[in-house]
Design an enzyme around this catalytic site. Structure first.
Site, mmCIF file in Angstrom:
data_model
loop_
_atom_site.group_PDB
_atom_site.id
_atom_site.type_symbol
_atom_site.label_atom_id
_atom_site.label_comp_id
_atom_site.label_asym_id
_atom_site.label_seq_id
_atom_site.Cartn_x
_atom_site.Cartn_y
_atom_site.Cartn_z
ATOM 1 N N LYS A 110 21.253 -57.554 46.436
ATOM 2 C CA LYS A 110 20.023 -57.508 46.404
ATOM 3 C C LYS A 110 18.846 -58.222 47.717
ATOM 4 C CE LYS A 110 20.281 -57.736 41.359
ATOM 5 N NZ LYS A 110 20.159 -58.935 40.244
ATOM 6 N N LYS A 189 27.760 -44.763 43.259
ATOM 7 C CA LYS A 189 27.510 -45.293 42.063
ATOM 8 C C LYS A 189 25.929 -45.062 41.707
ATOM 9 C CE LYS A 189 25.536 -49.183 39.869
ATOM 10 N NZ LYS A 189 25.193 -50.570 39.475
ATOM 11 N N LYS A 192 19.182 -46.942 39.838
ATOM 12 C CA LYS A 192 18.036 -46.474 40.016
ATOM 13 C C LYS A 192 17.502 -46.866 41.380
ATOM 14 C CE LYS A 192 16.544 -50.442 37.264
ATOM 15 N NZ LYS A 192 17.754 -50.705 36.437
HETATM 16 P P1 ADP Z 1 21.090 -50.054 37.972
HETATM 17 O O1 ADP Z 1 21.999 -50.410 39.153
HETATM 18 O O2 ADP Z 1 20.435 -48.832 38.094
HETATM 19 O O3 ADP Z 1 19.705 -51.285 38.389
HETATM 20 P P2 ADP Z 1 21.612 -51.999 36.269
HETATM 21 O O4 ADP Z 1 22.354 -52.755 37.340
HETATM 22 O O5 ADP Z 1 20.501 -52.545 35.436
HETATM 23 O O6 ADP Z 1 21.459 -50.561 36.771
HETATM 24 O O7 ADP Z 1 22.706 -51.820 35.004
HETATM 25 C C1 ADP Z 1 22.663 -52.248 33.543
HETATM 26 C C2 ADP Z 1 24.081 -51.775 33.013
HETATM 27 O O8 ADP Z 1 24.485 -50.585 33.080
HETATM 28 C C3 ADP Z 1 25.165 -52.657 33.377
HETATM 29 O O9 ADP Z 1 26.082 -53.285 32.463
HETATM 30 C C4 ADP Z 1 25.710 -51.849 34.362
HETATM 31 O O10 ADP Z 1 27.330 -52.151 34.845
HETATM 32 C C5 ADP Z 1 25.513 -50.497 33.862
HETATM 33 N N1 ADP Z 1 25.650 -49.577 35.068
HETATM 34 C C6 ADP Z 1 24.586 -49.219 35.832
HETATM 35 N N2 ADP Z 1 24.942 -48.312 36.580
HETATM 36 C C7 ADP Z 1 26.175 -47.920 36.199
HETATM 37 C C8 ADP Z 1 26.998 -46.765 36.386
HETATM 38 N N3 ADP Z 1 26.579 -46.067 37.745
HETATM 39 N N4 ADP Z 1 28.390 -46.705 36.080
HETATM 40 C C9 ADP Z 1 28.585 -47.395 35.125
HETATM 41 N N5 ADP Z 1 27.895 -48.635 34.653
HETATM 42 C C10 ADP Z 1 26.776 -48.701 35.130
#
Ligand code: ADP
Ligand code: TRP
Length: 320
Positions: A110, A189, A192
Site C-alpha cells: 500500500k 490477481k 480494483k
Molecule cells: P482488492 O484487491 O480489489 O482491493 P480486497 O483486498 O478488498 O480486494 O479483498 C476483499 C476480499 O476478497 C479478501 O478476502 C480477498 O482475499 C478477496 N479477494 C480479492 N481479490 C481476490 C482475487 N483476485 N482472488 C481471490 N480472492 C480475492
C-alpha cells in the site's frame, strides 16, 4: 463452528471478491454460524470522502444480501456499529511486536502504491485480529492475499494467551485453492487497485467490453489451445458446470475455437449466471429500511458476543 469474514467498503465488489471470499463464506452458512461484517473502520485507511464511504457501505450490504447472505441464519453487521472492537484492538496492540507488523506485505504494497504511511495503515492487522478474535472464530474464509494477516492474528492470540491465560480461540484461515487468486483482465490477481477487475454488479455494456479486453496470446483460430494457460478460461471455469467446463476444454484442445468466441461465451455466461443476484439486488434496493434492520440486528448480536470476550480479556489483564 463459528465462521467469520469481513470486507472493506472501498469500492465496487468484483469477481475476485465474490469467488475468493463471498461465495466460500456464504456456502459455509450450511455448516456453521457465519458472522460477516462490512469493515468500514478498515476502509478509513484508504477512503477519505464520507459520502463515498457511506455509498460503498450501502453497496456492500446490498451485494451480500443479493448474493445469498441469509440474515435468519447469519449475523451481518457494520464494523463501526460494534465500537468495542477498537478497545480490543488496544488490548491486543500491547502484545503485538513491531516487527510482526513491519513484515506485512500488504502494508508495504500500500505504501508502494502511494498511500500515506500513517499509523492506521500500519496497525491495520491488529484491528483485523480484534475482528477475528472478538467472536472466538474457528474459521476465516479469505483469499490468498489475506493469509499473512491471519498468521499475524494467530501470533497475537498465542502471545496474549501465553501472557494472560487462555482468552482467545486460535482461528484457522480457509483459503480455497481453486479460487485463492482469481486472475484479472491482464492475468494478474484481480484487484480494483490494478483496474483489471470485472464488477459483480457492473452494467452489461461495460461488463462485456471489459471481458473483450482480457489478455490472450496470439494463437490463430485454427490452432489447438491450452485452456489452463488462458485467462478467459480461468474465469469461465468459475461459472461453468463440470459438463460445460469439460465441453469447452475439449473445444480449446481441438482447435478451431478462437479467443473472440471464448470471450463471447464467457460474457454470456457471466451475465446469465449473475441474473438472479441482480434481480434480488434490485428488490433490496427498493427496501432500504429492511437492509438497515438486518444490519442493526446483526450489530446487536455481535455486541453481545464481543462483550463477553472483552470482559474476559479485561479481567485477564487486570482492568476489572
Ligand atoms: P482488492 O484487491 O480489489 O482491493 P480486497 O483486498 O478488498 O480486494 O479483498 C476483499 C476480499 O476478497 C479478501 O478476502 C480477498 O482475499 C478477496 N479477494 C480479492 N481479490 C481476490 C482475487 N483476485 N482472488 C481471490 N480472492 C480475492
Ligand atoms: N483485511 C480484509 C481485506 O482487505 C478485510 C477484513 C477486515 C477481514 N477484518 C477482517 C477479513 C477479519 C477477514 C476477517 O479484505
Amino acid at each position: 463452528m463459528r465462521i467469520l469474514s469481513g470486507i472493506q467498503p472501498s469500492g465496487k465488489l468484483h469477481l475476485g471478491n465474490y469467488f475468493g471470499m463471498m461465495k466460500p463464506a456464504l456456502e459455509l452458512q450450511d455448516r456453521g454460524e457465519v458472522f460477516l461484517f462490512i469493515a468500514n473502520y478498515h476502509a478509513l485507511t484508504s477512503v477519505t470522502e464520507p459520502e463515498k464511504l457511506r455509498a460503498a457501505t450501502r453497496d456492500v450490504a446490498l451485494d451480500f444480501l443479493a448474493c445469498g447472505l441469509d440474515p435468519t441464519r447469519s449475523v451481518f453487521f457494520r464494523q463501526s456499529d460494534v465500537p468495542e472492537v477498537t478497545e480490543l484492538t488496544w488490548l491486543l496492540s500491547v502484545v503485538t511486536p513491531m516487527g510482526l507488523l513491519e513484515r506485512c506485505h500488504s502494508y508495504k504494497d500500500k505504501i508502494a502504491r502511494g498511500l500515506s504511511p500513517n499509523h492506521g495503515l500500519f496497525s491495520y492487522p491488529v484491528l483485523m485480529a480484534a475482528d477475528i478474535l472478538a467472536y472466538q472464530s474457528d474459521l476465516v474464509p479469505v483469499g490468498q492475499d489475506q493469509k499473512q494477516h491471519l498468521e499475524v492474528t494467530r501470533d497475537i492470540a498465542a502471545k496474549f494467551n501465553l501472557i494472560y491465560g487462555p482468552v482467545f480461540k486460535m482461528p484457522e484461515p480457509m483459503i480455497r485453492e481453486e479460487v485463492a487468486v482469481v486472475p484479472g483482465l491482464d492475468g494478474q490477481k484481480m484487484s480494483k487497485s490494478y483496474n483489471n477487475h470485472i464488477e459483480l454488479f457492473g452494467a452489461e455494456k461495460e461488463t462485456r467490453a471489459r471481458i473483450m479486453r482480457i489478455v490472450t496470446d496470439s494463437r490463430p483460430l485454427e490452432e489447438p489451445k491450452d485452456p489452463d494457460q488462458c485467462n478467459v478460461f480461468a474465469l469461465y471455469r468459475l461459472f461453468a458446470s463440470p459438463e460445460e467446463r469439460a465441453q469447452t476444454e475439449a473445444r480449446y484442445r481441438a482447435g478451431g475455437y478462437g479467443y473472440g468466441a471464448a470471450k463471447k461465451a464467457l460474457a454470456d455466461m457471466v451475465w446469465e449466471r449473475l441474473e438472479p443476484f441482480r434481480r434480488k439486488r434490485a428488490e433490496l434496493e427498493r427496501d432500504p429500511a429492511y437492509v438497515e434492520e438486518v444490519l442493526r440486528a446483526g450489530a446487536k448480536r455481535a455486541r453481545a458476543e464481543i462483550g463477553r470476550t472483552l470482559a474476559a480479556a479485561r479481567r485477564a489483564m487486570g482492568l476489572d
